[in-house]
Design an enzyme around this catalytic site. Sequence first.
Site, PDB file in Angstrom:
ATOM      1  N   ALA A  20       4.754  52.948  81.269  1.00 25.75           N
ATOM      2  CA  ALA A  20       6.203  52.938  81.514  1.00 25.75           C
ATOM      3  C   ALA A  20       6.756  54.185  82.188  1.00 25.75           C
ATOM      4  O   ALA A  20       7.825  54.135  82.801  1.00 25.75           O
ATOM      5  CB  ALA A  20       6.927  52.728  80.189  1.00 25.75           C
ATOM      6  N   ALA A  21       6.074  55.327  82.043  1.00 25.69           N
ATOM      7  CA  ALA A  21       6.671  56.587  82.496  1.00 25.69           C
ATOM      8  C   ALA A  21       6.662  56.700  84.020  1.00 25.69           C
ATOM      9  O   ALA A  21       5.690  56.271  84.652  1.00 25.69           O
ATOM     10  CB  ALA A  21       5.905  57.756  81.878  1.00 25.69           C
ATOM     11  N   GLY A  23       9.852  55.645  83.772  1.00 30.64           N
ATOM     12  CA  GLY A  23      10.833  54.737  83.185  1.00 30.64           C
ATOM     13  C   GLY A  23      11.808  54.078  84.137  1.00 30.64           C
ATOM     14  O   GLY A  23      12.788  53.471  83.691  1.00 30.64           O
ATOM     15  N   SER A  24      11.535  54.126  85.433  1.00 30.22           N
ATOM     16  CA  SER A  24      12.492  53.486  86.353  1.00 30.22           C
ATOM     17  C   SER A  24      12.595  51.982  86.064  1.00 30.22           C
ATOM     18  O   SER A  24      13.690  51.423  86.072  1.00 30.22           O
ATOM     19  CB  SER A  24      12.088  53.744  87.804  1.00 30.22           C
ATOM     20  OG  SER A  24      10.750  53.384  88.008  1.00 30.22           O
ATOM     21  N   LYS A  25      11.460  51.366  85.772  1.00 31.52           N
ATOM     22  CA  LYS A  25      11.504  49.912  85.531  1.00 31.52           C
ATOM     23  C   LYS A  25      11.944  49.622  84.099  1.00 31.52           C
ATOM     24  O   LYS A  25      12.574  48.598  83.837  1.00 31.52           O
ATOM     25  CB  LYS A  25      10.148  49.288  85.858  1.00 31.52           C
ATOM     26  CG  LYS A  25       9.776  49.509  87.329  1.00 31.52           C
ATOM     27  CD  LYS A  25       8.471  48.933  87.741  1.00 31.52           C
ATOM     28  CE  LYS A  25       8.095  49.388  89.140  1.00 31.52           C
ATOM     29  NZ  LYS A  25       7.604  50.777  89.214  1.00 31.52           N
ATOM     30  N   ASP A  43       3.140  54.827  77.326  1.00 28.64           N
ATOM     31  CA  ASP A  43       2.401  55.533  78.377  1.00 28.64           C
ATOM     32  C   ASP A  43       1.388  56.429  77.667  1.00 28.64           C
ATOM     33  O   ASP A  43       1.526  56.718  76.479  1.00 28.64           O
ATOM     34  CB  ASP A  43       3.334  56.385  79.257  1.00 28.64           C
ATOM     35  CG  ASP A  43       2.753  56.619  80.653  1.00 28.64           C
ATOM     36  OD1 ASP A  43       3.105  55.875  81.588  1.00 28.64           O
ATOM     37  OD2 ASP A  43       1.923  57.545  80.803  1.00 28.64           O
ATOM     38  N   ASP A  70      -3.274  54.581  74.701  1.00 28.84           N
ATOM     39  CA  ASP A  70      -4.059  54.048  75.808  1.00 28.84           C
ATOM     40  C   ASP A  70      -3.725  52.550  75.877  1.00 28.84           C
ATOM     41  O   ASP A  70      -3.932  51.821  74.898  1.00 28.84           O
ATOM     42  CB  ASP A  70      -5.545  54.273  75.500  1.00 28.84           C
ATOM     43  CG  ASP A  70      -6.446  53.666  76.558  1.00 28.84           C
ATOM     44  OD1 ASP A  70      -5.948  52.993  77.473  1.00 28.84           O
ATOM     45  OD2 ASP A  70      -7.664  53.885  76.450  1.00 28.84           O
ATOM     46  N   ASP A  87       2.634  47.810  84.988  1.00 27.84           N
ATOM     47  CA  ASP A  87       2.801  48.515  86.273  1.00 27.84           C
ATOM     48  C   ASP A  87       1.698  49.583  86.296  1.00 27.84           C
ATOM     49  O   ASP A  87       1.883  50.695  85.832  1.00 27.84           O
ATOM     50  CB  ASP A  87       4.206  49.133  86.292  1.00 27.84           C
ATOM     51  CG  ASP A  87       4.585  49.693  87.643  1.00 27.84           C
ATOM     52  OD1 ASP A  87       4.178  49.119  88.673  1.00 27.84           O
ATOM     53  OD2 ASP A  87       5.311  50.712  87.673  1.00 27.84           O
ATOM     54  N   CYS A 140       1.428  49.942  93.390  1.00 26.87           N
ATOM     55  CA  CYS A 140       1.995  50.366  94.685  1.00 26.87           C
ATOM     56  C   CYS A 140       0.832  50.704  95.618  1.00 26.87           C
ATOM     57  O   CYS A 140       0.871  51.694  96.348  1.00 26.87           O
ATOM     58  CB  CYS A 140       2.956  51.532  94.519  1.00 26.87           C
ATOM     59  SG  CYS A 140       2.228  52.989  93.757  1.00 26.87           S
TER      60      CYS A 140
END
Length: 215
Positions: A20-21, A23-25, A43, A70, A87, A140
């Site tokens: 998650a880090a 944290g934009s999403k 994370d 993990d 992600d 990405c």
Amino acid sequence: MIPPLVLDPKKDETILDTCAAPGSKTTQMAEMMQNTGLIIANDSNMSRIKALRYNLDKSGIINTIVTRMDAAKLNKAHIQFDKILLDAPCSAEGTIRKDWKVLSRWSETLIHSLSRLQKHITTNAIHALKPGGTLVYSTCTLAPEENEEVITNLIDKIKGLTVEKISLNGLKTRPGIEEWQDRQYSEQVKNCARIYPQDNDSEGFFICKIKKNLK
Ligand SMILES: C[S@@+](CC[C@H](N)C(=O)[O-])C[C@H]1O[C@@H](n2cnc3c(N)ncnc32)[C@H](O)[C@@H]1O
């Protein structure tokens, strides 16, 4: 961002954000859920978790618990979620146009080691998804080893998963590729979406929406 739009978290649902880090999403999903339900934002990296915490506080998010684990061990938590956002850590090829430093870290060895990690995380995280639930896998990067190969590995190993077609209004996407070098991928990967920088004047991205079938 696109992955939360594809996952489409709703009010009062339970969501796992495995990586998650910063944290934009996570913040985008909390906003979509109107700060209701529950997000576990996980994370493994402590310094990035600090940024995640800061961003959650700054945005007034009250439906999110932060964990440090993990992601490959999340199946041991013995709870199941309505939806999962995965992600993944990746080689970030899709961000080269905004950050040339990415190229200096790039190597085939890096891609293969990330592919192994991504396969490990996906095959474990899927156990934390309720039957009937949805998992969105995103990177990405454009390397097939980190995308279609990871999805093929997952659906070959775990039975009862379906890759659903993604449609994104106003954005040009291309289907996942079914063949790369000497490897043949699952036919289902054509339902994944590849986003190329030259198509939308954006970063490069890969997104896959997976449904866990009801028993
Ligand atoms: C692409 S970034 C996530 C970006 C984040 N979803 C966002 O939108 O701000 C990938 C994250 O995976 C984390 N990570 C790497 N290996 C991990 C693992 N084994 N378990 C959990 N998180 C991991 C990294 O620390 C990094 O923060």
